[in-house]
Design an enzyme around this catalytic site. Structure first.
Site: not given
Ligand code: EPU
Length: 336
Positions: A161, A236, A332
């Site tokens: 990012r 995010s 972010e």
């Molecule tokens: N999780 C929780 N609770 C929550 C959300 C997430 O426990 O409410 C944990 C779970 O273990 C889940 C893990 O977090 O398995 C990962 O969650 P998710 O796959 O939704 O991905 P993320 O790491 O929360 C990142 C990006 C998103 C992107 C997703 C999918 C960042 C800051 N965010 O989110 O990007 O869509 O991966 O690749 O890196 C954005 O940048 O605006 C965005 C939405």
């Protein structure tokens, strides 16, 4: 080119913050951009898709909405094509254009809000793919001199990012177009990301096409992330923090189920959504704003919330995570 006065930016930011710009111009050509920069160098706010910004007050400046359009194929190879896309094209419309032509590489980045010109600034990423994976170069205008410069991938210094446009060159350039390299014959299907595999399995798809991957991503995003046209948000709000393996072990002793991704021999990345959920903020609503109930990393405006409210909430979340985990959550989105 028309410079309007006292324009509401509500339709131009995905958080839906109803702030007023002192002056506003929609820029449709590079020539107009150069002209307007030449006469209005100070006090500028450059707006692309408005999907990564939290506006906390009226903007006492000239807001430039980059609305330069156009997609063209610049070279065709055996298995690849290079496509130049103007900064004002909507990102997801460009993804759909690629899928229609069967060009692969950005299907995992389906449905990300925002425009093509701002995508490199934060190296947008999702479901195992980042913009840098298909990026060849971008053209950008120097705000001071109006000269156009081409940046190749190395010069952009992409990170998680992040890019040079968020660091050393912050506020110095406006991206006018981006060249991507996409596959046209043999696509590399990226389905390793857990959610994608299970979504494909649920739909009985074993050998997905790029179009299947896009559908799976759209379905996952729709199930977790609020549609900014319905509920104001900026995706995010925080970055997923990186911590040392030593700190990770200490936290794991107290929270054995903590999810994590190994980044290097010494560093792990922790999902901020999990941290926020664990300190009890997931789904919390305060008046007309809150934390999304399906993805704790997303802060939402339920209607007429102010940017200051959302910023205050983000500070409370940061404080709670610092106290419980000794982790600094980095915001972010751009705060203004
Ligand atoms: N999780 C929780 N609770 C929550 C959300 C997430 O426990 O409410 C944990 C779970 O273990 C889940 C893990 O977090 O398995 C990962 O969650 P998710 O796959 O939704 O991905 P993320 O790491 O929360 C990142 C990006 C998103 C992107 C997703 C999918 C960042 C800051 N965010 O989110 O990007 O869509 O991966 O690749 O890196 C954005 O940048 O605006 C965005 C939405």
């Amino acid at each position: 080119m028309l410079i309007e006065k006292n324009i509401s930016l509500k339709p131009l930011n995905t958080f839906g913050m109803n702030v007023v710009a002192k002056e506003f111009a929609s820029v449709e050509t590079k020539q107009d951009l150069a002209k307007i920069l030449n006469t209005n160098l100070s006090n500028l706010l450059v707006l692309g898709g408005g999907s990564n910004i939290l506006l906390t007050k009226d903007v006492n400046a000239l807001v430039l909405h980059i609305n330069i359009k156009g997609i063209e194929i610049v070279s065709v190879y055996e298995n690849n094509v290079r496509v130049r896309v103007a900064a004002g094209e909507n990102w997801h419309e460009f993804v759909s254009w690629c899928l229609g032509k069967n060009y692969g590489g950005i299907e995992n980045l389906s449905l990300i809000p925002g425009n093509v010109g701002t995508a490199p600034i934060q190296n947008i990423g999702a479901y195992g793919v980042e913009l840098k994976d298909v990026f060849i170069s971008c053209e950008a205008m120097n705000i001071q001199t109006q000269e156009l410069r081409t940046f190749n991938k190395e010069e952009c210094d992409f990170g998680y990012r992040n890019s040079i446009f968020k660091e050393e060159l912050k506020g110095q350039y406006i991206i006018t177009s981006v060249i991507f390299e996409l596959s046209s014959l043999q696509h590399v299907i990226k389905k390793k990301y857990g959610d994608i595999e299970s979504e494909l399995k649920n739909n009985g798809i074993e050998n997905p096409t790029i179009q299947d991957i896009s559908k799976a991503v759209i379905s996952i995003r729709n199930s977790k992330l609020p549609n900014p046209k319905v509920l104001g948000n900026s995706g995010s709000f925080f970055k997923n923090p990186m911590i040392s393996c030593v700190q990770f072990q200490l936290i794991k002793n107290k929270f054995p189920k903590i999810p994590h991704y190994k980044v290097s021999e010494t560093t792990v990345k922790i999902p901020a959504g999990w941290l926020i959920e664990t300190v009890g903020f997931k789904g919390k609503t305060f008046k007309n704003y809150g934390v999304h109930n399906k993805q704790a990393l997303v802060l939402v405006n339920y209607g007429n919330a102010s940017g200051k409210d959302i910023l205050e909430l983000s500070k409370k979340i940061q404080e709670a995570i610092l106290i419980v985990f000794d982790i600094v959550l980095e915001i972010e989105v751009n705060i203004l």
